[in-house]
Write an enzyme that holds these catalytic residues in place. Sequence first.
Site, PDB file in Angstrom:
ATOM      1  N   ARG A 279      24.440  45.031  38.905  1.00  0.00           N
ATOM      2  CA  ARG A 279      24.267  44.588  37.515  1.00  0.00           C
ATOM      3  C   ARG A 279      23.148  45.357  36.819  1.00  0.00           C
ATOM      4  O   ARG A 279      23.251  45.671  35.630  1.00  0.00           O
ATOM      5  CB  ARG A 279      23.991  43.083  37.496  1.00  0.00           C
TER       6      ARG A 279
ATOM      7  N   HIS B 297      31.235  38.824  40.680  1.00  0.00           N
ATOM      8  CA  HIS B 297      30.921  37.488  41.186  1.00  0.00           C
ATOM      9  C   HIS B 297      30.707  37.598  42.683  1.00  0.00           C
ATOM     10  O   HIS B 297      31.406  38.356  43.349  1.00  0.00           O
ATOM     11  CB  HIS B 297      32.087  36.525  40.918  1.00  0.00           C
TER      12      HIS B 297
ATOM     13  N   LYS C 209      34.873  41.607  38.087  1.00  0.00           N
ATOM     14  CA  LYS C 209      35.291  40.902  36.877  1.00  0.00           C
ATOM     15  C   LYS C 209      36.041  41.856  35.934  1.00  0.00           C
ATOM     16  O   LYS C 209      36.002  43.085  36.119  1.00  0.00           O
ATOM     17  CB  LYS C 209      34.052  40.304  36.202  1.00  0.00           C
TER      18      LYS C 209
ATOM     19  N   TYR D 253      35.140  28.001  38.688  1.00  0.00           N
ATOM     20  CA  TYR D 253      33.863  27.785  37.995  1.00  0.00           C
ATOM     21  C   TYR D 253      33.600  26.307  37.698  1.00  0.00           C
ATOM     22  O   TYR D 253      32.902  25.994  36.738  1.00  0.00           O
ATOM     23  CB  TYR D 253      33.838  28.597  36.700  1.00  0.00           C
TER      24      TYR D 253
ATOM     25  N   ASN E 206      28.862  40.659  33.510  1.00  0.00           N
ATOM     26  CA  ASN E 206      27.958  41.225  34.517  1.00  0.00           C
ATOM     27  C   ASN E 206      28.682  41.748  35.758  1.00  0.00           C
ATOM     28  O   ASN E 206      28.122  41.784  36.840  1.00  0.00           O
ATOM     29  CB  ASN E 206      26.885  40.193  34.881  1.00  0.00           C
TER      30      ASN E 206
ATOM     31  N   GLU F 254      35.999  29.105  47.600  1.00  0.00           N
ATOM     32  CA  GLU F 254      36.476  30.171  46.711  1.00  0.00           C
ATOM     33  C   GLU F 254      37.494  31.083  47.409  1.00  0.00           C
ATOM     34  O   GLU F 254      38.487  31.491  46.790  1.00  0.00           O
ATOM     35  CB  GLU F 254      35.276  30.988  46.207  1.00  0.00           C
TER      36      GLU F 254
ATOM     37  N   PHE G 195      28.396  28.113  27.944  1.00  0.00           N
ATOM     38  CA  PHE G 195      29.084  29.378  28.206  1.00  0.00           C
ATOM     39  C   PHE G 195      30.378  29.193  28.986  1.00  0.00           C
ATOM     40  O   PHE G 195      31.045  30.179  29.319  1.00  0.00           O
ATOM     41  CB  PHE G 195      28.152  30.367  28.934  1.00  0.00           C
TER      42      PHE G 195
END
Length: 138
Positions: free
Chosen positions: A104, A121, A11, A51, A118, A132, A59
């Site tokens: 993490r 993914h 990320k 997502y 975090n 994905e 969120f």
Amino acid sequence: MHAEETLVLVKPDGVARGLTGEILRRIEAKGYTIVDLRMVTASRELLEAHYEEHQGKPFFEPLVEFMLSGPVVAVRVAGNRVIEGFRSLAGATDPTAAAPGTIRGDLGRDWGVAVQQNLVHGSDSTLSSERELGLWFA
Ligand code: IDP
Ligand code: MG
């Protein structure tokens, strides 16, 4: 037999903090194979599709904004049971609660913002990995 594959994303926080190499190192040290890798500046459309299960959650918008905040490294990773195995390497969603020894847990923390930053993914099922990987490696 064709090995299982998963989508890993480093990320924007992981890329910005210079942790891409450390995260890839852990994947390779575990014995999984990096099959393909690209640095992507994601579009809102891509992230909303990626997502989609979280649309409507409090969120969701902060998550999309966070994922738009800088480049992401998308990685196609292969190996038997790699979906489960990478989720185990990544640790729990909340980096404060994630076990030490995980990505993490070792490298992440709570920054007091609306979305948990975090670092990574990982797909959570064969259905989501296929979906994905199709989005990120179209
Ligand atoms: P996962 O990444 O561990 O699979 P998901 O439930 O799929 O977790 O959530 C996607 C991402 O949304 C998380 O990695 C995290 O960045 C963020 N997120 C999930 N739940 C919360 C929350 O309760 N508060 C803030 N951010 C969250
Ligand atoms: Mg998830």
